[in-house]
Design a protein around this motif. Structure first.
Motif, PDB file in Angstrom:
ATOM      1  N   LYS A 343       6.785  -0.953   8.965  1.00 13.04           N
ATOM      2  CA  LYS A 343       5.474  -0.725   8.362  1.00 13.04           C
ATOM      3  C   LYS A 343       4.385  -1.478   9.117  1.00 13.04           C
ATOM      4  N   MET A 344       4.671  -2.712   9.507  1.00 12.29           N
ATOM      5  CA  MET A 344       3.712  -3.508  10.263  1.00 12.29           C
ATOM      6  C   MET A 344       3.464  -2.892  11.623  1.00 12.29           C
ATOM      7  N   ARG A 346       3.710   0.276  12.451  1.00  7.72           N
ATOM      8  CA  ARG A 346       2.881   1.482  12.291  1.00  7.72           C
ATOM      9  C   ARG A 346       1.421   1.107  12.044  1.00  7.72           C
ATOM     10  N   SER A 347       1.202   0.015  11.288  1.00 10.47           N
ATOM     11  CA  SER A 347      -0.169  -0.416  11.008  1.00 10.47           C
ATOM     12  C   SER A 347      -0.875  -0.866  12.278  1.00 10.47           C
ATOM     13  N   GLY A 350      -1.422   2.155  14.534  1.00 14.18           N
ATOM     14  CA  GLY A 350      -2.426   3.075  13.985  1.00 14.18           C
ATOM     15  C   GLY A 350      -3.808   2.527  14.092  1.00 14.18           C
TER      16      GLY A 350
END
Length: 350
Positions: A343-344, A346-347, A350
Motif C-alpha cells: 500500500k505504501m 502504491r502511494s 502514485g
C-alpha cells in the motif's frame, strides 16, 4: 572490526522461533506418529533453513556498531543472547534425532556454541551485577531467566552430542544455571509483588512464562546428565507443574483483560516475538517429562508416574495446538506487513 552504516534489523530474540519449533520436534511430536515418522525429517530440514536465515541476520547485525554497543550496555536486553545459544542447542539435538549421520557437523556447531556460551556467561555475571548494585531501576522480566536456559541447554547439548561429561562438571554447571534462576526469579517477583504502578494488561511480560520453562530445561539437563536423585527430580517436576498452573492462570486472566480493553485482534492476536517463549516453555516441560520416563536411572513414585502418563497425552495436544496457533499469528503478521508495504509503495508511486 565493527561494521558501520545501515542494516536490516532483526529482533535479538528471533532465535526463540528455532527454540519453540525445535523443542516440539524433540519431544511432543512423538505423540503424533504421522508427523514424527512421515514429516519429521522434512520439518527438521525446514527448521535448518529458518535457522540459517535468522542466524545470518543476527550475525550481521551483531557486528554493526549501531547495534552492538547499545545492546551490550543494556543489562536487560543483552540476556537475549541466551536464545542464540539455546537455539543452536535445540537445532543440534533435532539433527541428532533425524539426521544422525551428520554428527560431525553437529559436533562442530556444538563446539562453536559452547564458546559463545562462555562469552554469554561473562555477560550474565556483569548484567546481574549491574541490575543488583546499580541504583537505576531496570524493568526486569522473564528475559533474565535466559541465563538459566542458555546454560542448561549447553549441558543437554554436550551430553547428547559428544559423551557423558564428568558428573561433577555437569552438576556444577547445572547448579550455576539454577543460581541464575534464583537471582532472576527473585528480581522478577520483587518487581511484580512488591512494586506498585504496574498493570497486568500492559506490564506483564510474555517472557514471564520462563519462570517455569527455565526449571523445565534444568530438569532436562539433570536427566540428560544423570545427575541428582530421583527424589529431587520428582519434587522438581511437581514444583514446575505448580508454577505452570500459577503462571498460565495469570496469563489466561491477562488475556481476558486484554480482549476487554483492546479487542480480540490487538488484545490477543497481535504478534510479538516474545510470544514464542510460551511455546518453548510448553514444549520443554513435555520434553522433560518424556525423558524422565525414558531414563531408567530415575524411578518416579507410581502415583506421580501414572499422573504424568495421563498428563503427557493431554499436554502433547496443548503443545501442538498452541504452536500451530502461534504460527498462524506469525503468518497473519507477515501478510499484514506485506500488505502495508504494498500500500505504501502504491502511494509513493502514485
Amino acid at each position: 572490526m565493527l561494521i558501520k552504516g545501515s542494516f536490516k534489523r532483526i529482533e535479538p530474540t528471533a532465535a526463540a522461533i528455532i527454540m519453540a519449533n525445535g523443542i516440539f520436534l524433540i519431544g511432543a511430536i512423538e505423540a503424533f506418529p504421522f508427523l514424527n515418522d512421515r514429516l519429521g525429517k522434512i520439518l527438521a530440514f525446514l527448521l535448518l533453513i529458518s535457522w540459517i536465515v535468522i542466524y545470518i541476520r543476527l550475525s550481521v547485525q551483531f557486528f554493526h556498531h549501531q547495534f552492538l554497543i547499545p545492546f551490550l550496555k543494556n543489562p536487560i536486553h543483552s540476556f537475549a543472547m541466551g536464545t542464540w545459544i539455546a537455539g543452536v542447542s535445540v537445532l543440534c539435538n533435532v539433527f541428532l534425532k533425524y539426521y544422525p549421520s551428520m554428527i560431525i557437523v553437529t559436533q562442530a556447531m556444538a563446539l562453536i556454541n559452547t564458546l559463545l556460551w562462555v562469552f554469554f556467561l561473562t555477560m550474565c555475571f556483569y548484567n546481574f551485577k549491574q541490575i543488583l548494585f546499580n541504583d537505576q531501576k531496570y524493568p526486569v522480566h522473564g528475559i533474565l531467566l535466559l541465563s538459566t536456559v542458555g546454560t542448561q541447554s549447553i549441558i543437554v547439548l554436550l551430553n547428547n552430542v559428544f559423551f557423558q561429561l564428568p558428573m561433577m562438571v555437569s552438576s556444577l554447571i547445572i547448579t550455576l544455571g539454577f543460581l541464575f534462576y534464583l537471582i532472576g526469579a527473585s528480581l522478577i517477583v520483587n518487581r511484580y509483588a512488591l512494586k506498585r504502578g504496574w498493570t497486568l494488561v500492559d506490564d506483564w511480560a510474555n517472557t514471564n512464562c520462563i519462570l517455569h520453562g527455565a526449571l523445565s530445561i534444568t530438569g532436562l539437563a539433570i536427566v540428560s546428565s544423570n545427575t541428582f536423585t530421583s527424589a529431587f527430580v520428582a519434587v522438581l517436576w511437581v514444583v514446575i507443574f505448580i508454577l505452570l498452573v500459577i503462571v498460565e492462570t495469570i496469563e489466561i486472566f491477562r488475556a481476558v483483560l486484554r480482549v476487554k480493553r483492546y479487542g480480540w485482534n490487538k488484545g490477543l492476536f497481535n504478534y510479538h516475538i516474545t510470544q514464542w517463549s510460551r511455546n518453548f516453555t510448553f514444549g520443554m516441560f513435555y520434553a522433560f517429562t518424556l525423558f524422565v520416563h525414558k531414563n531408567p536411572s530415575y524411578v518416579i513414585p507410581v502415583p506421580l508416574q501414572a499422573f504424568q502418563v495421563q498428563f503427557l497425552s493431554f499436554w502433547s495436544v496443548i503443545v501442538l495446538l498452541t504452536l500451530l496457533g502461534q504460527i498462524g499469528v506469525y503468518l497473519k503478521y507477515r501478510l499484514e506487513k506485506r500488505a502495508l508495504w504494498a500500500k505504501m509503495s502504491r502511494s509513493i508511486s502514485g
